[in-house]
Design a protein around this motif. Structure first.
Motif, PDB file in Angstrom:
ATOM      1  N   GLY A  10      -1.379  -4.494   0.522  1.00 41.02           N
ATOM      2  CA  GLY A  10      -1.888  -3.581  -0.145  1.00 41.02           C
ATOM      3  C   GLY A  10      -3.214  -2.614   0.360  1.00 41.02           C
ATOM      4  O   GLY A  10      -4.202  -2.049  -0.691  1.00 41.02           O
ATOM      5  N   VAL A  11      -3.915  -3.150   1.143  1.00 43.21           N
ATOM      6  CA  VAL A  11      -4.591  -2.557   2.000  1.00 43.21           C
ATOM      7  C   VAL A  11      -4.087  -0.553   3.297  1.00 43.21           C
ATOM      8  O   VAL A  11      -3.176  -1.173   3.224  1.00 43.21           O
ATOM      9  N   ALA A  12      -5.420  -0.364   3.382  1.00 43.26           N
ATOM     10  CA  ALA A  12      -4.473   1.158   4.145  1.00 43.26           C
ATOM     11  C   ALA A  12      -4.815   0.575   5.020  1.00 43.26           C
ATOM     12  O   ALA A  12      -3.011   1.492   6.053  1.00 43.26           O
ATOM     13  N   HIS A  53       1.028  -1.431   0.165  1.00 42.16           N
ATOM     14  CA  HIS A  53       0.277   0.045  -0.476  1.00 42.16           C
ATOM     15  C   HIS A  53       0.756   1.240   0.043  1.00 42.16           C
ATOM     16  O   HIS A  53       1.926   1.469   0.977  1.00 42.16           O
TER      17      HIS A  53
END
Length: 478
Positions: free
Chosen positions: A455-457, A125
């Protein structure tokens, strides 16, 4: 005045306001847009470029940006149906016709729609990427003498030396070829080592991008099952005997997708079996810089135990930095080195020198090790958050192995599940997941999902993503 933070937001607002202007009417200046929408000049420039690409505005240098009307001179589309015959006939007489299918790769490359949680990503991310360090490295690199000149085709010496030290063992800088990322390196290796129509042994399951590269080169991927300790040596030996293959591609460290690590006991067996078969082992060491802080000591690359030139080593910095820092390495000893080099030169000449110089600046700065330590801790916390959420909210999903490195979990669905129905149901619920089927070169024994936590916040988004996945499972699996 109000705040807008992204190019997509600004594009949406500008589209909504275009009707205020007549065709060929002039839009406000870029400076006015910066002040009105509270965004950077770069955001304005990118938003206008997107509108221009869609034919909604036209930029006239020195005059400004104007609303564009529909084109009246667009020619009628031609007849391209003849291409179906031409493309179908291509390689029709080959022993293993080329199959150019990027669908398994695009699952992890395609950006999801706004609001969709990205459990299908293959990269860090933005909050985990060393953006400031990369920007500073690029600025310093641009001022290096000769930075914009032609580099050596093998790569600049400082970068080859850095990769060689990182790999270790008998390899030196002279054995290293700088590549445009890991995918490019895999493509070069397979084309160098196996002729069209040949079999190539692969782990099962394995990375879809490698399967796509093999098929596009006219090779036949032959699966060799893996378990929690990596590839099974007895089955690898059987596969070499049955196929006569001269190439085995593996990921000994945090294998994609299972997360398995090739055990200490199996490492010499794999090398011995390949050597007796007169075969190469392509080692894709993609996740070494994505180790979690609780992993403990890591085994070195297979290349460090190889004294006979069996291993062709592939590594890359892309996964640990940014999708756009496409810099990697191929390392091999013996006559194969010249073949690898020749294929890369024919394909792409060399990796752009500014990118190589920026990489040297990045990995030589104090920020590099700080970044790796930060990512190591973040990945561990995200892995634990995803594992805990799945066990609490989706206990019917099996987690065969919890890796201490990499960026994803490999999840086995309940017996009789319909993976093909679950993936679109998840997307409707607002979470993108990667189906397991593309990771197999033969029919899978069970249905799976691959869930990325890199890939996440953050951990909050992981919890929300699992909640949405629970709703999708209730819809699709009953």
């Amino acid at each position: 005045m109000y705040q807008r933070s992204s190019v997509a937001d600004l594009v949406k607002s500008l589209k909504a306001e275009l009707d205020r202007y007549p065709l060929d009417g002039k839009l406000p200046s870029s400076r006015t847009m910066v002040e009105t929408y509270r965004v950077s000049p770069v955001t304005v420039s990118r938003a206008l470029a997107q509108l221009a690409a869609e034919g909604l505005v036209v930029t006239r240098p020195g005059a400004g940006v104007f609303r564009s009307g529909p084109r009246k001179d667009t020619p009628a589309p031609g007849d391209t149906s003849w291409q179906e015959i031409a493309l179908s006939a291509d390689g029709a007489t080959d022993a293993a016709p080329r199959a150019v299918d990027a669908s398994g790769v695009l699952v992890t490359l395609a950006a999801p729609s706004p609001g969709v949680i990205e459990f299908n990503g293959g990269y860090l991310h933005a909050s985990l990427q060393p953006e400031q360090a990369m920007a500073a490295a690029l600025a310093r690199a641009g001022r290096r003498p000769g930075a914009w000149g032609r580099p050596p085709v093998d790569g600049i010496p400082e970068l080859r030396e850095w990769f060689a030290r990182g790999i270790g063992g008998p390899l030196t800088a002279a054995d290293v070829l700088v590549t445009a990322g890991g995918q490019s390196a895999l493509s070069t290796a397979l084309r160098a080592l196996a002729p069209p129509g040949a079999s190539v042994l692969v782990e099962s399951p394995t990375y879809p991008g490698m399967l796509a590269v093999a098929r596009a080169a006219g090779l036949r991927p032959v699966p060799v099952p893996v378990d929690a300790d990596g590839v099974r040596p007895e089955l690898l030996a059987d596969a070499f005997r049955a196929t006569g293959s001269r190439v085995f591609v593996c990921q000994p460290l945090f294998q994609n997708p299972t997360g398995a690590v090739l055990s200490i006991a199996r490492r010499p067996e794999v090398l011995r079996i390949a050597r007796e078969a007169g075969a190469f082992v392509v080692e894709d060491d993609f996740a070494r810089r994505l180790v979690h802080e609780d992993a403990g000591p890591l085994p070195g690359p297979l290349a460090t135990d190889d004294h006979d030139g069996v291993v062709v080593h592939v590594c890359s910095l892309t996964k640990a930095t940014s999708p756009s820092l496409r810099v990697g390495a191929l390392a091999a000893r013996g006559p194969v080195s010249e073949r690898l080099r020749s294929i890369q030169v024919v394909d792409s000449f060399f990796v752009p020198r500014p990118l190589q110089e920026a990489t040297v600046e990045l990995v030589g700065s104090p920020a590099w090790n700080r970044h790796l330590r930060s990512v190591s801790g973040q990945l561990r916390r995200r892995r634990e958050a995803l594992t805990g959420a799945l066990r609490g909210s989706l206990p019917e999903l099996e987690l065969p192995y919890i890796p201490s490195g990499g960026y994803h979990l490999w999840v086995r669905l309940p017996e009789g599940s319909d993976e093909a129905a679950l993936v679109p149901a998840a997307l409707r619920a607002g979470v993108a997941v990667a189906p397991g089927r593309p990771y197999f070169s033969a029919e899978p024994a069970a249905q799976h999902l691959r869930l990325s936590f890199a890939g996440v916040a953050g951990e909050g988004e992981i919890a929300e993503g699992v909640r949405r996945l629970r709703a999708a499972c209730d819809e699709a699996l009953g």
